[in-house]
Scaffold this motif. Sequence first.
Motif, short mmCIF file in Angstrom:
data_model
loop_
_atom_site.label_atom_id
_atom_site.label_comp_id
_atom_site.label_asym_id
_atom_site.label_seq_id
_atom_site.Cartn_x
_atom_site.Cartn_y
_atom_site.Cartn_z
N GLY A 1 13.51 13.88 -11.09
CA GLY A 1 13.33 13.51 -9.68
C GLY A 1 12.07 12.69 -9.48
O GLY A 1 11.12 12.77 -10.25
N VAL A 2 12.07 11.93 -8.41
CA VAL A 2 10.96 11.03 -8.10
C VAL A 2 9.66 11.81 -7.92
O VAL A 2 8.60 11.39 -8.39
N ASP A 3 9.71 12.95 -7.26
CA ASP A 3 8.49 13.70 -6.98
C ASP A 3 7.79 14.18 -8.24
O ASP A 3 6.57 14.35 -8.24
N GLU A 4 8.52 14.40 -9.31
CA GLU A 4 7.92 14.85 -10.57
C GLU A 4 7.41 13.68 -11.40
O GLU A 4 6.47 13.83 -12.16
N VAL A 5 8.00 12.51 -11.25
CA VAL A 5 7.63 11.35 -12.07
C VAL A 5 6.57 10.49 -11.39
O VAL A 5 5.63 10.03 -12.05
N LEU A 6 6.68 10.28 -10.11
CA LEU A 6 5.74 9.45 -9.36
C LEU A 6 4.50 10.26 -8.99
O LEU A 6 4.60 11.25 -8.27
N ASN A 7 3.36 9.84 -9.49
CA ASN A 7 2.11 10.56 -9.25
C ASN A 7 1.43 10.03 -7.99
O ASN A 7 0.70 9.04 -8.03
N ARG A 8 1.69 10.70 -6.90
CA ARG A 8 1.11 10.28 -5.62
C ARG A 8 -0.34 10.72 -5.45
O ARG A 8 -0.96 10.43 -4.43
N ARG A 9 -0.88 11.41 -6.45
CA ARG A 9 -2.29 11.84 -6.39
C ARG A 9 -3.19 10.93 -7.22
O ARG A 9 -4.39 11.12 -7.26
N SER A 10 -2.60 9.91 -7.86
CA SER A 10 -3.38 9.04 -8.73
C SER A 10 -4.24 8.06 -7.94
O SER A 10 -3.97 7.75 -6.78
N ALA A 11 -5.28 7.57 -8.60
CA ALA A 11 -6.15 6.56 -7.99
C ALA A 11 -5.35 5.29 -7.71
O ALA A 11 -5.58 4.62 -6.69
N THR A 12 -4.42 4.97 -8.57
CA THR A 12 -3.59 3.78 -8.37
C THR A 12 -2.78 3.90 -7.09
O THR A 12 -2.69 2.95 -6.31
N TRP A 13 -2.20 5.08 -6.83
CA TRP A 13 -1.43 5.30 -5.61
C TRP A 13 -2.31 5.12 -4.38
O TRP A 13 -1.92 4.47 -3.40
N ARG A 14 -3.51 5.66 -4.41
CA ARG A 14 -4.42 5.57 -3.26
C ARG A 14 -4.81 4.13 -2.96
O ARG A 14 -5.12 3.79 -1.82
N LYS A 15 -4.79 3.27 -3.98
CA LYS A 15 -5.17 1.87 -3.80
C LYS A 15 -4.02 1.01 -3.26
O LYS A 15 -4.26 -0.10 -2.81
N LEU A 16 -2.80 1.51 -3.30
CA LEU A 16 -1.67 0.73 -2.80
C LEU A 16 -1.70 0.63 -1.28
O LEU A 16 -2.11 1.57 -0.60
N ASP A 17 -1.24 -0.50 -0.77
CA ASP A 17 -1.15 -0.62 0.68
C ASP A 17 0.15 0.04 1.16
O ASP A 17 0.99 0.45 0.35
N ALA A 18 0.32 0.12 2.45
CA ALA A 18 1.48 0.82 3.02
C ALA A 18 2.80 0.19 2.58
O ALA A 18 3.77 0.90 2.29
N ALA A 19 2.85 -1.13 2.49
CA ALA A 19 4.09 -1.81 2.08
C ALA A 19 4.44 -1.46 0.63
O ALA A 19 5.61 -1.25 0.31
N GLN A 20 3.44 -1.40 -0.23
CA GLN A 20 3.69 -1.05 -1.63
C GLN A 20 4.15 0.41 -1.76
O GLN A 20 5.04 0.71 -2.55
#
Length: 118
Positions: free
Chosen positions: A51-70
């Motif tokens: 599932g997406v929630d297990e694979v996509l790391n929404r706590r990563s520094a990369t995630w925090r740097k993405l804008d809303a559209a990304q």
Amino acid sequence: MTTTLYGIRNCDTCRKALRWLEAAGLSVTFHDFRRDGVPAGRLQEWLRTLGVDEVLNRRSATWRKLDAAQKQRAEEDPAAMLREHPNLIRRPVLEHGDTLCTGFRESAWREILGKDAP
């Protein structure tokens, strides 16, 4: 049984996981996302199985740097975003035979790999 660890070579968690697997006496193939790319077929399998929630790391520094559209794009087409930004994949990804998991949690890995693990 084949054991493959997917991640990034200079990631502290991936290095710790590799050391742990080697101490367990397992022969491990390491697949570096930066050097070898993200295997598209494997990524689709991870998303389907875990599932997406297990694979996509929404706590990563990369995630925090993405804008809303990304971030919206990541929700709509996670595979494309994860191929484009492999740092968004929760690391490491362990494939041991038919077993698949993300992140390094010793207790889970002991269970997956059996009593021979350190």
